[in-house]
Design an enzyme around this catalytic site. Structure first.
Site, mmCIF file in Angstrom:
data_model
loop_
_atom_site.group_PDB
_atom_site.id
_atom_site.type_symbol
_atom_site.label_atom_id
_atom_site.label_comp_id
_atom_site.label_asym_id
_atom_site.label_seq_id
_atom_site.Cartn_x
_atom_site.Cartn_y
_atom_site.Cartn_z
ATOM 1 N N CYS A 5 -14.157 -1.104 -8.118
ATOM 2 C CA CYS A 5 -15.175 -0.369 -7.250
ATOM 3 C C CYS A 5 -15.821 0.791 -7.792
ATOM 4 O O CYS A 5 -16.183 1.516 -7.258
ATOM 5 C CB CYS A 5 -14.669 0.144 -5.796
ATOM 6 S SG CYS A 5 -13.325 0.996 -5.673
ATOM 7 N N ASP A 36 0.835 -1.230 -0.112
ATOM 8 C CA ASP A 36 0.047 -0.172 0.043
ATOM 9 C C ASP A 36 0.995 1.258 0.211
ATOM 10 O O ASP A 36 1.877 1.430 0.393
ATOM 11 C CB ASP A 36 -0.971 0.233 1.283
ATOM 12 C CG ASP A 36 -2.259 0.789 0.895
ATOM 13 O OD1 ASP A 36 -3.252 0.491 0.897
ATOM 14 O OD2 ASP A 36 -1.908 2.080 1.088
ATOM 15 N N ASP A 84 -7.049 -4.801 -4.996
ATOM 16 C CA ASP A 84 -8.345 -4.297 -4.605
ATOM 17 C C ASP A 84 -7.952 -2.576 -4.668
ATOM 18 O O ASP A 84 -7.954 -2.158 -3.733
ATOM 19 C CB ASP A 84 -9.031 -4.705 -3.168
ATOM 20 C CG ASP A 84 -9.997 -4.035 -2.657
ATOM 21 O OD1 ASP A 84 -10.920 -3.698 -3.484
ATOM 22 O OD2 ASP A 84 -10.223 -4.012 -1.675
HETATM 23 N N1 SAH Z 1 -8.420 -4.175 0.303
HETATM 24 C C1 SAH Z 1 -8.606 -3.156 1.357
HETATM 25 C C2 SAH Z 1 -9.277 -1.911 0.855
HETATM 26 C C3 SAH Z 1 -8.285 -1.359 -0.294
HETATM 27 S S1 SAH Z 1 -8.592 0.692 -0.222
HETATM 28 C C4 SAH Z 1 -9.582 -3.741 2.467
HETATM 29 O O1 SAH Z 1 -10.023 -4.828 2.122
HETATM 30 O O2 SAH Z 1 -9.636 -3.382 3.647
HETATM 31 C C5 SAH Z 1 -7.358 0.982 -1.595
HETATM 32 C C6 SAH Z 1 -6.094 1.186 -0.899
HETATM 33 O O3 SAH Z 1 -5.078 1.491 -2.026
HETATM 34 C C7 SAH Z 1 -5.810 2.167 0.075
HETATM 35 O O4 SAH Z 1 -5.450 2.042 1.187
HETATM 36 C C8 SAH Z 1 -4.947 3.436 -0.609
HETATM 37 O O5 SAH Z 1 -4.137 3.862 0.389
HETATM 38 C C9 SAH Z 1 -4.169 2.375 -1.514
HETATM 39 N N2 SAH Z 1 -3.518 2.956 -2.676
HETATM 40 C C10 SAH Z 1 -4.034 3.977 -3.691
HETATM 41 N N3 SAH Z 1 -3.414 4.138 -4.711
HETATM 42 C C11 SAH Z 1 -2.170 3.241 -4.525
HETATM 43 C C12 SAH Z 1 -1.316 3.051 -5.332
HETATM 44 N N4 SAH Z 1 -0.734 3.669 -6.606
HETATM 45 N N5 SAH Z 1 -0.298 1.996 -4.805
HETATM 46 C C13 SAH Z 1 -0.302 1.479 -3.688
HETATM 47 N N6 SAH Z 1 -1.444 1.807 -2.752
HETATM 48 C C14 SAH Z 1 -2.390 2.617 -3.356
#
Ligand code: SAH
Length: 396
Positions: A341, A251, A301
């Protein structure tokens, strides 16, 4: 005082006849009266035929959101109480509202309450009032929710873009009862979590993925899992609970990863099997590819790539890119659990993107399950927009 009337342009009442709750500015001929923001108005055709009663939102493109399609139904405290009771009753019937559990109690339009979101984390409620009408009835809704407890406290998280579009300021803070602690604990599928109600994403947690986390748990035994866009570790923790050999969470948020580590500790999981990498997933997947890494299970995700219809092409390129890289990193017979999503990306388009990604990666993929949002995020039959989360479990 007589209620203001919104007169639709000729032929623009079809969606209301189908009980779709939104009236856009372009469909309105004229306004009779001078309704305040959020006040209840009647929507009628040019011929004066009654179609709906809803909330007036003068600053929004979505000028009216319907509360009811029954002309005899008043919009008052009893109305909100009844809608809330019905929404909470459905979660109870689904067995989702245990004392230590977390679930979405009210899912806005799909629960007949446009702009109102209520999530439960154990005895705490996190609420969002996202439309002028929800804002107008805020105190009434809070009072009715309070009576449907017992809760320790209600907290407001009205700090999303949706508020800006409605011309409403952001608001975060205690609504009723006690001030919540910095971390609110709850249990999902036997795994312990803690949410930050004040600053977490959404109201703190991605409740919509509950069933998909539970599915991963059944598939992860003995496997090496890459959990991309991990947030606070959800899928990774479910995988460990299911006996995964090793999980790598990726992340871009250091804070989210710190909470993921805290979650592993709270559950007594072996730290050595739970790696957290702070990185951009697009870069990290390339690094893994260049290093020749491989995984048995990969979860993708990502956040919403398309916030509007105009962003769909760019979003499609983003989805294609990460899915292609994921297929390349998958060991033969491995599993890819991949999500979108973005409500603006329809399921068939997402499937096409994932199919193209498999093709370009030179993999013969098979979809073994079609995935969606958890049942506490229902989709109103008249409100297909409520279906935003789609996923595919692919073997390749
Ligand atoms: N799968 C998680 C929810 C994911 S929400 C669950 O079940 O709880 C999406 C996440 O992607 C967020 O934490 C955000 O910080 C991260 N994010 C957004 N863009 C990103 C990128 N380019 N690289 C890494 N993380 C990213």
């Amino acid at each position: 005082m007589t209620r203001a009337r919104i007169i639709l342009k000729a032929g623009r009442d079809e969606s209301l006849r189908r009980r779709h709750p939104w009236v856009f500015t372009g469909g309105i001929e004229r306004v009779e009266g001078d309704p305040d923001s959020g006040a209840t108005v009647d929507v009628v055709t040019t011929d004066g035929a009654w179609r709906a009663r809803g909330a007036w939102s003068p600053a929004s493109q979505m000028r009216v959101r319907a509360w009811t399609f029954d002309e005899r139904e008043a919009v008052d405290a009893a109305f909100f109480r009844a809608r809330l009771e019905r929404a909470l009753g459905m979660r109870r019937a689904l067995g989702l509202d245990g004392a230590e559990a977390a679930c979405r109690l009210v899912n806005a339009e799909s629960d007949g309450l446009p702009g109102v979101i209520v999530d439960r984390y154990g005895p705490w409620l996190a609420c969002q009032f996202l439309s002028a009408g929800a804002e107008f009835w805020r105190a009434t809704i809070v009072e009715a929710l309070g009576e449907l407890g017992p809760w320790r406290g209600l907290f407001e998280r009205s700090d999303t873009d949706a508020r800006t579009k409605e011309g409403l300021p952001e608001r975060v803070g205690r609504l009723a009862g006690d001030e919540p602690p910095d971390r609110v604990p709850f249990v999902e599928d036997g795994v312990r979590y803690e949410v930050d109600l004040r600053r977490g994403h959404k109201t703190g947690f991605y409740l919509d993925q509950r069933e998909n986390r539970a599915l991963l748990r059944t598939l992860a035994g003995g496997r090496e899992v890459l959990n991309a866009f991990s947030y606070t570790g959800g899928f990774g923790l479910a995988a460990l609970a299911g006996g995964a050999a090793r999980v790598t969470n990726v992340d871009s948020s250091a804070e989210a990863l710190a909470q993921a580590r805290a979650h592993a500790a709270v559950n007594g999981f072996d730290k050595a099997r739970f790696e957290c990498v702070e990185a951009d997933v697009f870069h990290h997947l390339r690094r893994c590819r260049d290093a020749g890494s491989a995984f048995d299970v990969i979860v993708l995700d990502p956040p919403k790539f398309a916030a509007s219809a105009g962003q769909v092409d760019r979003a499609a390129r983003g989805y294609k890119d990460i899915n292609l890289l994921a297929f390349k990193l998958l060991r033969p017979g491995g599993l890819l659990m991949t999500f979108s999503c973005s409500g603006h990306v329809p399921p068939p388009l997402f499937q096409k993107i994932v199919a193209d990604a498999a093709l370009d990666a030179g993999r013969d993929g098979r979809i073994v399950r079609f995935l969606s949002q958890a049942p506490d995020h229902p989709v109103g039959t008249a409100f297909p927009e409520g279906h935003y989360l789609k996923g595919l479990l692919c073997e390749a």
